[in-house]
Every structure is written in structure tokens, then in C-alpha cells.
Design a protein around this motif. Structure first.
Motif, PDB file in Angstrom:
ATOM      1  N   ARG A   1     -10.397  -1.491   1.953  1.00 26.57           N
ATOM      2  CA  ARG A   1     -10.504  -1.422   3.370  1.00 26.57           C
ATOM      3  C   ARG A   1      -9.581  -2.206   3.853  1.00 26.57           C
ATOM      4  N   ARG A   2      -9.704  -3.563   3.802  1.00 27.93           N
ATOM      5  CA  ARG A   2      -8.999  -4.822   4.438  1.00 27.93           C
ATOM      6  C   ARG A   2      -7.497  -4.462   4.105  1.00 27.93           C
ATOM      7  N   VAL A   3      -7.336  -4.654   2.693  1.00 32.52           N
ATOM      8  CA  VAL A   3      -5.913  -4.417   2.237  1.00 32.52           C
ATOM      9  C   VAL A   3      -5.223  -3.287   3.052  1.00 32.52           C
TER      10      VAL A   3
ATOM     11  N   ARG B   1       1.828  -3.297  -1.120  1.00 34.58           N
ATOM     12  CA  ARG B   1       3.132  -3.700  -0.375  1.00 34.58           C
ATOM     13  C   ARG B   1       2.807  -5.134  -0.405  1.00 34.58           C
ATOM     14  N   PRO B   2       4.040  -5.916  -0.269  1.00 37.44           N
ATOM     15  CA  PRO B   2       4.111  -7.295  -0.085  1.00 37.44           C
ATOM     16  C   PRO B   2       3.063  -7.938   1.042  1.00 37.44           C
TER      17      PRO B   2
ATOM     18  N   GLY C   1      -1.210  -2.667   3.597  1.00 39.28           N
ATOM     19  CA  GLY C   1      -0.600  -3.302   2.458  1.00 39.28           C
ATOM     20  C   GLY C   1      -0.891  -2.152   1.317  1.00 39.28           C
ATOM     21  N   ILE C   2      -1.188  -0.985   1.590  1.00 37.27           N
ATOM     22  CA  ILE C   2      -1.374  -0.076   0.525  1.00 37.27           C
ATOM     23  C   ILE C   2      -0.539   1.368   0.884  1.00 37.27           C
ATOM     24  N   ALA C   3       0.307   1.796   0.108  1.00 33.65           N
ATOM     25  CA  ALA C   3       0.883   3.070   0.183  1.00 33.65           C
ATOM     26  C   ALA C   3       0.920   4.069  -1.123  1.00 33.65           C
TER      27      ALA C   3
ATOM     28  N   ALA D   1      -4.226 -11.669   3.865  1.00 31.85           N
ATOM     29  CA  ALA D   1      -3.796 -10.350   3.354  1.00 31.85           C
ATOM     30  C   ALA D   1      -3.331 -10.543   1.866  1.00 31.85           C
ATOM     31  N   GLU D   2      -2.797 -11.755   1.679  1.00 35.73           N
ATOM     32  CA  GLU D   2      -2.270 -12.096   0.353  1.00 35.73           C
ATOM     33  C   GLU D   2      -3.541 -12.331  -0.554  1.00 35.73           C
TER      34      GLU D   2
END
Length: 345
Positions: A167-169, A193-194, A174-176, A200-201
Motif C-alpha cells: 500500500r505504501r509503495v 518504479r524508481p 512506486g508501482i505500475a 519510498a526506497e
């Protein structure tokens, strides 16, 4: 009589005027019956009764308007005159019902939900954690709570952490997800995604480690199953609608004086699923009398069960359950049998 006949005869085109009335009246009736049928089947699942679904396959409404005027005069040896009129209006609604049974039942309720619509829901901004907890049984071998007719198993301790990280990413963009149609079916890919900031990292790194995938890759195949064959894919095992209904039904409270419900609660407690630490997905009230205002209400086993119209959480979750039914495979219309057509006039 003459005035009435002429007025009726002038209304030759009645079709357009009925569209506004019929369309909304039938939509309201079908929508209300669909809600009540879904709630009833949740209660049947709760009490280990067989759920039964009856689809409205078609609604045909036929109108007929007939008028006739007769005038007669005669002066052959006497004075004779006659006048007459006749008008008839007929409304013949015919509704076709299609019961969910046999192969159609297996496709719709027993077969796991396809993964593509589940990912589509996530991309449509439905709450990610809600979708994963309801629709997914396991991700790369990490199990969600397992619900059975009686009892079940609690989720793996790290499943909630996995869902929270996903959920957080995703919330950090950060997700496709990508779907590609091929001759063999639909190929699904999750792309990480970067990350744009340190938090986020760190979340993405934890998520990859928890999934046991190659941390150097950002694109992974999505396959249907419990375990991944290599570090380049993510195995997702979806739930069937029957499993989802069982999960929803497990949180329904039964009347305290209902002995059958009491035995069901004891059976749940003995089978290893701890329901005390999880919030029921919907709150269904019960009582001896019909509620004054309810979102959906049914009478079952001598009691009334209903969802309060002011309970926003339960209404939202109930609507989500009904949306999931649209993802099930119904098969071809002509292959369905039997079909019941009922004239309702």
C-alpha cells in the motif's frame, strides 16, 4: 363515451412515454432485489446453508392499445340509430430468470477470480490493502487468513506487513501494472518504479525482500499460483467468490437466543481461526421485527437481518462485494439451462 374513445384513439404512440417510467422502476426493483439476494446468501453461508442465486436474464414489457368506434343510422320504415365505442389497454411485462447452477455455479462461485480485474481495481484507486485482504489468498507463499465452511487459519504474521508495504509503495506512485493480451491468455507484469525519496526506497527494498524476488530487477511476471518458480516472478493466488462470501459471512453476528448460531460460533472457535482480532468486513444487525430504515434487509430463520443505512463502512464493503460478482465468468447466455420465464401481469 365518445369523448373517451376519441382521446384513447389519439394516443397511438405510447412507447416513448413508457421509457422513463419503466427504465427507472425496473432498475430500482432489480437493484433492491440484488442487494437482498446477496445479503440472504451471506446469511445462508453463515449457517452452512447452500447459497442460491437467481439472475434476471431479461425484462420485456409489451404494451397494446386498441380502440374501436361504431356508428349506425337507419330510416327504413322507422328511426334507428346506434353509437358505440371500445378501448383496451394492455401491459404485459415478462421477466426471465436464470438460476446459477451446475457448470455456471462452478465458474461463478468456485473458480478463483482472474488476476487482471483485481489489478484493475487497484489501478482504479480502490483501497489497495482492502483489495489484497479480500481478494488474495496468498502472495509468493505468504498466506492470508483462510476461511472455510467452519473455522479456518489465521494469516501468516508477515502478511499484514506485506499488505502495508504494498500500500505504501503504491501510494508513493512506486508501482505500475501492465496487461498484454496474447494467444495463451493475458500476461501480467508488475513494475516497481524508481523511488523518489529515502522512505519510498526503504519500503521498496523491504517489499522485495519479503517477496523473495531479485532485488536488482524492477519488472516481474505475475502468475496465478501459490509459489513462484524463480526470483523473476510473483505468484498470486486469488480467492473464489465462495471464499470471499465465507469470509464476509464469518463476521455476521447471530441472535443471542439462536441456538444454531451459538453452535456455529463454537465451531468457529474450535477450528483455529481467531476472529476476535479482526474487524468484521460488514456489520449486520438482527432483531425480531422489521427495521424502519435499512440499506438492505431480509427475513431469515424467523429473524430480521439488516445493514444499517447509516453504516457507511458496511455499505461500502457490501457494494464492493457486489462489484466483485461482475468479475466472475458467467459463460454464454444460450448455454444456460434451465431458464424460467414468468409473465408478471
Amino acid at each position: 363515451m365518445v369523448v373517451i374513445v376519441f382521446l384513447v384513439g389519439g394516443c397511438t404512440a405510447i412507447g416513448p412515454a413508457t421509457i422513463d417510467r419503466d427504465r427507472f422502476d425496473y432498475v430500482s426493483a432489480i437493484s433492491e432485489s440484488w442487494k437482498r439476494q446477496t445479503l440472504l446468501n451471506l446469511l445462508k453461508t453463515r449457517y452452512l446453508d447452500a447459497p442460491v442465486f437467481m439472475d434476471v436474464a431479461s425484462v420485456i414489457n409489451q404494451y397494446a392499445l386498441e380502440s374501436e368506434i361504431e356508428l349506425g343510422f337507419a330510416w327504413n320504415g322507422g328511426q334507428t340509430q346506434s353509437i358505440g365505442g371500445r378501448g383496451m389497454y394492455t401491459d404485459r411485462p415478462t421477466i426471465t430468470y436464470s438460476p446459477l447452477m451446475g457448470e455456471k455455479f462452478a465458474r461463478s462461485l468456485v473458480k478463483p477470480l482472474p488476476l487482471a480485474p483485481i489489478l484493475l481495481l487497484i489501478q482504479s484507486e480502490y483501497p489497495t490493502d482492502t483489495i489484497l485482504r479480500i481478494c488474495i489468498q496468498s502472495i509468493n507463499g505468504i498466506d492470508n487468513s483462510r476461511y472455510r465452511s467452519v473455522g479456518g487459519n489465521n494469516a501468516d504474521p508477515v502478511f499484514d506487513k506485506l499488505v502495508d508495504l504494498f500500500r505504501r509503495v503504491y501510494a508513493a506512485d512506486g508501482i505500475a501494472m501492465r496487461a498484454k493480451n496474447t494467444e495463451a491468455g493475458v500476461n501480467l507484469t508488475i513494475i516497481f518504479r524508481p523511488p523518489t525519496h529515502a522512505t519510498a526506497e526503504a519500503d521498496l527494498r523491504q517489499l522485495k525482500r519479503l517477496l523473495a524476488v531479485d532485488t536488482h530487477l524492477n519488472a516481474f511476471r505475475v502468475v496465478h499460483g501459490k509459489f513462484a518458480l524463480d526470483a523473476n516472478e510473483i505468484a498470486v493466488l486469488s480467492r473464489s467468490m465462495l471464499q470471499i462470501m465465507t469470509a464476509f459471512a464469518s463476521g455476521i453476528e447471530t441472535p443471542p437466543e439462536d441456538m444454531a448460531g451459538l453452535y456455529m460460533d463454537e465451531a468457529w472457535q474450535r477450528k483455529g481461526l481467531d476472529k476476535t482480532h479482526s474487524r468484521p468486513w460488514i456489520h449486520v444487525k438482527n432483531g425480531a421485527s422489521k427495521p424502519d430504515a435499512a440499506f438492505a434487509a431480509v427475513h431469515y430463520r424467523d429473524y430480521w437481518f439488516w445493514i444499517d443505512d447509516r453504516d457507511i463502512h458496511s455499505k461500502s464493503m457490501f457494494n464492493f462485494l457486489m462489484i466483485l460478482f461482475s468479475f466472475t465468468e458467467r459463460g454464454k447466455q444460450e448455454a444456460e439451462a434451465p431458464v424460467i420465464t414468468v409473465p408478471t401481469n
